[in-house]
Write a protein that holds these residues in place. Structure first.
Motif: not given
Length: 514
Positions: A438, A262, A264, A257, A457
């Motif tokens: 999320t 961006k 997830v 990450r 995020t």
């Protein structure tokens, strides 16, 4: 007196050979002398070597076929004829572009690999004669296809993937398994995220890992993105990563990450429900023994199968669930619950001395067993149907998450001491899946509800629209493993891994249902 350039003299000599022996048979780019009929390079240092090639049996057979050629079209490959004159002069075009035979060989290689037909089948004389008869082409050998055309087909497939992905937002799914040779094999699936329809999905990479840990997984992921975008990784276009719930996968995703802000990360929700189903199985050992021994009774026992079909012609044989195949154990429980009386009568009619499984099953039949079957079917068998729905390709994110929430609500309504443990299990599984919350918030936003992201995020409002058809399972990578193991069958164990990798990538992507 100035010296004549060696390159220009060689080029002139090769062009003169083309004129002498015919441009329908030979071609050149000034460096290579190529036989279009045989599909091979020909040594042309002297006129004698060209004449020697023309006297070979293979060349003579090709010439004979050329002389008797009619308007018959290839039944296997459209638009393939014996030979065709190049649209450009032989001095300005390369042999590969001028030679119809090389295109045929490439198409043949592509067809055989995508159909999972071993290239060794070309050694079969009947197969070769069939192809030669109905295609009017000389058939290359297995080694010719493997050495000269397999890598070309692989590169073409990679270019197709790159063209399809281009600048689109993507999701990635990866997993690892071990093959029959004991290697750690990791596959990487990529798919495009589109706002108005399900995107395409491809097997991008298949690699051997030295060991399965967070470091090797992270390196594999980044190398795969370099393979996809060789001119520069578009890190902001990677929006979703789907893996299993292994600790090293979570650790790798956490580190990635930093490079893909961006992205997830969600662990497979079908895996999550399967773990709940395994929790159910663990609380009912007698039912588990019934399912396990019930399927063994009919393995390699044709007389018992015949007797079963005679006494219960409308009843299918007991299912043979596989623990690693999601939800199949619960399906078997439903079968025994629905047909308990008939199954008990049938099994009690078998001789216990013939098999230990028969004796074990007879000892299990009781009122308690029947009631446990009813309890499981009434409260937990819906998990299997939910797993099946999650496996569908092209499901909207909101629908997939509604399926999981529906199962969670059903389990919360169940009663009993065991039920409380199952509720705790599903709560624990979903709570540890950080990406699940999320995606739930993204689904709420796409459904017109308000939601607040608690994590860091960096998704923009436009990025959220690409999650409409985002996958929540790693089923695609599991299917690629199945194809890998099909290709690496017991009689095809001599594969070099580099060739095996190309076979798998071509086969999976040629047969993918996008």
């Amino acid at each position: 007196m100035p010296k004549v350039s060696t390159c220009s003299s060689r080029s002139a000599r090769l062009r003169s050979f083309v004129q002498e022996f015919g441009d329908k048979v030979f071609s050149t780019d000034g460096k290579i002398f190529y036989c279009k009929l045989c599909g091979v390079k020909v040594t042309a240092e002297k006129r004698f070597t060209v004449q020697q090639h023309c006297k070979t049996f293979k060349h003579g057979k090709c010439l004979s076929r050329l002389s008797t050629k009619d308007s018959r079209q290839s039944l296997l490959f459209k638009n393939s004829s014996t030979t065709s004159s190049s649209s450009s002069s032989s001095s300005s075009a390369s042999p590969s572009s001028m030679n119809n035979g090389s295109e045929f060989s490439k198409d043949l290689c592509q067809w055989m690999v995508s159909s999972n037909i071993p290239l060794e089948k070309l050694h079969n004389q009947h197969f070769r004669q069939f192809l030669e008869t109905y295609t009017s082409h000389p058939i290359p050998s297995e080694s010719t296809l493997r050495k000269n055309y397999l890598s070309t087909c692989y590169e073409d497939m990679l270019n197709k993937i790159r063209t399809s992905v281009a600048d689109n937002k993507i999701w990635v799914s990866l997993d690892e398994t071990s093959d029959v040779d004991g290697r750690y094999i990791a596959n990487v699936i990529v798919g495009t995220l589109k706002q108005d329809q399900p995107g395409e999905r491809f097997l991008l990479d298949c690699e051997v890992l030295e060991r399965a840990n967070h470091s090797t997984i992270a390196v594999l992921f980044d190398n795969s993105m370099k393979l996809l975008w060789p001119n520069g990784i578009q890190r902001n276009n990677v929006l979703l990563l789907v893996t299993d719930a292994a600790p090293y996968m979570k650790k790798a995703a956490k580190g990635l990450r930093i490079l893909y802000p961006k992205m997830v990360h969600i662990t497979c929700l079908a895996h999550a429900l399967h773990r709940v189903a395994e929790e159910v199985r663990g609380h009912f050992p007698d039912v588990d023994r019934l399912v396990s021994n019930g399927k063994k009774i009919f393995i390699k026992a044709p007389l018992r199968v015949q007797k079963f079909k005679q006494e219960a012609p409308l009843l299918p044989l007991p299912p043979q669930p596989v623990v690693t195949r999601w939800g199949t154990w619960l399906d078997a429980v439903a079968y025994y619950c629905e047909n308990y009386t008939a199954i008990e009568k049938m099994f009690n009619g078998f001789d216990s001395s013939e098999s230990t499984s028969i004796k074990a099953v007879k000892d299990l039949f009781s009122t308690t067993l029947a009631q446990n079957l009813a309890y499981i079917k009434s409260n937990f068998c819906s998990i299997s149907g939910a797993i099946t729905r999650l496996e569908f390709v092209g499901t909207e994110l909101c629908d997939a998450l509604d399926t999981v929430k529906s199962i969670e609500n059903e389990l919360n309504r169940t009663r009993g001491e065991i039920s409380d443990r199952i509720k705790t299990k599903i709560e624990s599984v979903l709570h540890r899946n950080a990406g699940y919350s999320t995606l739930c918030k993204i689904a709420d936003i796409l459904s017109g509800k308000l939601a607040t992201f608690e994590d860091d995020t960096e998704l923009s409002p436009n990025d959220l629209t690409f999650f409409k058809y985002a996958p929540v399972t790693s089923c695609d990578v599991e299917r690629s493993f199945s194809k890998y193991k099909t290709i690496l069958s017991d009689n095809r164990r001599s594969f070099k891994f580099e060739n095996l990798k190309m076979h798998v990538v071509i086969n999976c992507n040629c047969n993918s249902e996008n």
